[in-house]
Design a protein around this motif. Structure first.
Motif, mmCIF file in Angstrom:
data_model
loop_
_atom_site.group_PDB
_atom_site.id
_atom_site.type_symbol
_atom_site.label_atom_id
_atom_site.label_comp_id
_atom_site.label_asym_id
_atom_site.label_seq_id
_atom_site.Cartn_x
_atom_site.Cartn_y
_atom_site.Cartn_z
ATOM 1 N N VAL A 185 0.848 -1.206 0.000
ATOM 2 C CA VAL A 185 0.000 0.000 0.000
ATOM 3 C C VAL A 185 0.881 1.252 0.000
ATOM 4 N N GLY A 186 1.976 1.209 0.770
ATOM 5 C CA GLY A 186 2.904 2.345 0.774
ATOM 6 C C GLY A 186 3.494 2.580 -0.608
ATOM 7 N N ALA A 187 3.833 1.500 -1.302
ATOM 8 C CA ALA A 187 4.392 1.614 -2.655
ATOM 9 C C ALA A 187 3.345 2.177 -3.613
ATOM 10 N N ALA A 188 2.095 1.750 -3.452
ATOM 11 C CA ALA A 188 1.018 2.279 -4.308
ATOM 12 C C ALA A 188 0.897 3.785 -4.112
ATOM 13 N N ARG A 189 1.025 4.229 -2.871
ATOM 14 C CA ARG A 189 0.899 5.665 -2.596
ATOM 15 C C ARG A 189 2.065 6.465 -3.170
ATOM 16 N N LYS A 190 3.238 5.860 -3.206
ATOM 17 C CA LYS A 190 4.407 6.563 -3.767
ATOM 18 C C LYS A 190 4.357 6.594 -5.283
ATOM 19 N N SER A 191 3.708 5.592 -5.862
ATOM 20 C CA SER A 191 3.632 5.499 -7.315
ATOM 21 C C SER A 191 2.634 6.555 -7.813
ATOM 22 N N ALA A 192 2.923 7.134 -8.987
ATOM 23 C CA ALA A 192 2.071 8.222 -9.479
ATOM 24 C C ALA A 192 0.659 7.711 -9.753
ATOM 25 N N ARG A 193 -0.338 8.506 -9.396
ATOM 26 C CA ARG A 193 -1.717 8.157 -9.751
ATOM 27 C C ARG A 193 -1.934 8.501 -11.208
ATOM 28 N N ASP A 194 -2.567 7.583 -11.922
ATOM 29 C CA ASP A 194 -2.745 7.837 -13.344
ATOM 30 C C ASP A 194 -4.167 7.544 -13.783
ATOM 31 N N GLY A 195 -5.081 7.458 -12.807
ATOM 32 C CA GLY A 195 -6.482 7.228 -13.143
ATOM 33 C C GLY A 195 -6.830 5.756 -13.317
ATOM 34 N N ARG A 196 -5.805 4.918 -13.376
ATOM 35 C CA ARG A 196 -6.110 3.494 -13.521
ATOM 36 C C ARG A 196 -6.414 2.875 -12.165
ATOM 37 N N LYS A 197 -7.181 1.777 -12.204
ATOM 38 C CA LYS A 197 -7.455 1.049 -10.967
ATOM 39 C C LYS A 197 -6.184 0.328 -10.523
ATOM 40 N N ARG A 198 -5.961 0.394 -9.203
ATOM 41 C CA ARG A 198 -4.744 -0.215 -8.663
ATOM 42 C C ARG A 198 -5.128 -1.322 -7.698
ATOM 43 N N ILE A 199 -4.531 -2.443 -7.874
ATOM 44 C CA ILE A 199 -4.831 -3.586 -7.012
ATOM 45 C C ILE A 199 -3.550 -3.943 -6.265
ATOM 46 N N VAL A 200 -3.619 -3.830 -4.929
ATOM 47 C CA VAL A 200 -2.462 -4.175 -4.097
ATOM 48 C C VAL A 200 -2.664 -5.592 -3.577
ATOM 49 N N LEU A 201 -1.680 -6.440 -3.741
ATOM 50 C CA LEU A 201 -1.818 -7.806 -3.265
ATOM 51 C C LEU A 201 -1.619 -7.856 -1.749
ATOM 52 N N ALA A 202 -2.662 -8.297 -1.052
ATOM 53 C CA ALA A 202 -2.586 -8.458 0.404
ATOM 54 C C ALA A 202 -2.064 -9.863 0.648
ATOM 55 N N THR A 203 -0.753 -9.951 0.947
ATOM 56 C CA THR A 203 -0.077 -11.241 0.880
ATOM 57 C C THR A 203 -0.139 -12.052 2.174
ATOM 58 N N ALA A 204 -0.443 -11.418 3.301
ATOM 59 C CA ALA A 204 -0.541 -12.175 4.554
ATOM 60 C C ALA A 204 -1.656 -11.607 5.423
#
Ligand SMILES: *Cc1c(COP(=O)(O)O)cnc(C)c1O
Length: 465
Positions: A392-411
């Motif tokens: 989730v932290g990496a998703a927040r650092k990555s630029a938002r581009d209007g696309r849907k983002r799916i973060v894998l909840a691994t544990a």
């Protein structure tokens, strides 16, 4: 389907041999000789199927019909995912406007590795019975692989499993999920070293061809192609469930050995429209440095709050390299040799340039991880485990581009209760089937970080000798 080695120096093999042998004889990893395609209409139709049906469809082209026909494959997939506690198996949960969690922790050991390993255990049993064969599985774990592999193999006919973990470097819950499985065919070895040491010991055993034949050695860590294959289906299911099959998607994947994110790459090669893969690392950031600076140099492994990502040499990266180097096995072999000898991958900048249209690296340290856990709990009421929080932290650092983002909840957060509690003040409770874990007796053998000691132990305890 035929499989070739990433180092070009081993014969092509069929699925059953690839499943049973793990690593190729030239030290390379097996990959399919070509990528099977799934047409867009068929991807859209996956939305109407249950998870087992999707999984059977996605793995179908990788497994020969003589190994399993369509009905048998579907039955095996149904048996595999029946043991997951959520009716959707891999449910999605929205946490903000454009971000979803793909919850992969509803299997028996509460981590995403159950998806592939529960399948793998059943595939092993099926293929070994068909062949009248017996194998010895040896694996290295930084935590979650071990418990998922042991859970997948416990009590299964015709195999023994020896699992190496770095002593004192896995969480108590992770350790207990391995060491409390007390059955005849399971051996836990606690190695005085790091996860990379454990992985090197396993590689050394496999490099000893006489031993490999004597014991019919086999691997379940993420170098086994079937692991990669078994993880590909949830990328398709996520897109289908989101009703986003025609859209370009971003997946954010907390990464250690590069197995999970490589499975996303496989899904894309098969036709799933993925336009961005965010490789999320903790302080052990070799992949972040690769994607950001075009440099892949080994540094020491440092313990973090997300121990299953405390890895420097990501084995599965070699599979991506093979494609980035136009499937030139000899060139991959030479590059890997230099990487081993010099600690730095030659030509990394050129490889990075080839990979950057699809991949991006992000790094999230322990303080940021805790802050993400705290913030997501406060804003959405959801408890994240530290690995998922890196995502989730990496998703927040990555630029938002209007696309849907799916973060894998691994544990599941209850696998790492101390970190979750220190961030939120809430101690996550384990699901009922693990409630008495802390009271169960443990069995493990402490062993030196020496290949001779490990070899002698395995030889002395494997039934295949
Ligand atoms: C294994 C694991 C990872 C890393 O996955 P790789 O396939 O090795 O990249 C991340 N999070 C958790 C919880 C894990 O168990």
């Amino acid at each position: 389907m035929e499989y070739v080695s990433t180092r070009g120096g081993a014969p092509a093999l069929g699925f059953e041999d690839v499943l049973l042998s793990g690593l190729a004889r030239d030290g390379g990893l097996f990959v399919p000789a070509n990528w099977p395609a799934i047409a867009p209409e068929e991807i859209a139709a996956l939305g109407g199927m249950d998870y087992a049906g999707i999984a059977a469809r996605i793995v179908r082209p990788f497994i020969g019909n003589d190994t399993l026909d369509d009905d048998a494959l579907l039955q095996l997939a149904q048996a595999t995912y029946a043991g997951f506690e959520h009716p959707d198996v891999a449910p999605l949960r929205q946490i903000d406007d454009d971000t979803w969690l793909l919850e992969l922790f509803h299997g028996p050991t509460l981590a995403f590795k159950d998806f592939a390993l529960q399948l793998l255990g059943r595939l092993f049993e099926h293929v070994l019975a068909r062949r009248g064969a017996r194998i010895t599985i040896v694996g290295a774990t930084s935590g979650d692989t071990g418990s998922a592999a042991i859970e997948a193999c416990r009590g299964r006919a015709n195999l023994d499993i020896f699992m190496l973990h770095p002593e004192g470097r896995v969480s108590e819950v992770q350790r207990r999920q391995m060491t409390t499985v007390v059955v005849d065919n399971v051996f836990n070895l606690a190695v005085g070293g790091t996860f990379d040491d454990c992985q090197d010991l396993v590689k050394a055993l496999f490099a000893d061809h006489a031993l490999r034949d004597e014991l019919s050695l086999s691997a379940v860590n993420s170098i086994n192609w079937a692991r990669v294959m078994g993880q590909t289906a949830y990328y398709f299911s996520a897109a289908a469930r989101l009703g986003a099959v025609g859209e370009e998607l971003t997946f954010v994947v907390p990464t250690g050995n590069f197995g999970n994110v490589y499975s996303a790459y496989v899904a894309r090669q098969m036709g799933l429209p993925i336009s961005r893969l965010v490789v999320a690392s903790n302080r052990n950031d070799i992949l972040y440095r690769f994607y950001t600076d075009g440099d892949m140099s080994i540094a020491g492994v440092e313990p973090s709050l997300s121990p299953s990502m405390d890895i420097q040499v990501s084995s599965n990266f070699e599979r991506l390299m093979f494609d980035l180097m136009d499937r030139d096995g000899a060139a991959v072999a030479a590059a890997m040799q230099a990487f081993r000898n010099e600690g730095s991958l030659p030509g990394a900048a050129a490889l990075r340039d080839g990979a950057r249209t699809l991949f991006e690296g992000q790094r999230v340290d322990d303080d940021e991880t805790l802050e993400v856990i705290r913030d997501v709990h406060e804003t959405s009421g959801v408890l994240l485990d530290p690995h998922t929080a890196v995502g989730v932290g990496a998703a927040r650092k990555s630029a938002r581009d209007g696309r849907k983002r799916i973060v894998l909840a691994t544990a599941h957060p209850a696998k790492f209760p101390d970190a979750v509690e220190s961030a939120t003040g809430v101690r996550p409770a384990p699901p009922p089937h693990l409630a008495d874990l802390l009271d169960r007796p443990e069995v493990a053998t402490s062993i030196a970080n020496e290949v001779g000691a490990v070899r002698d132990f395995v030889r002395g305890h494997a039934a295949a000798t």
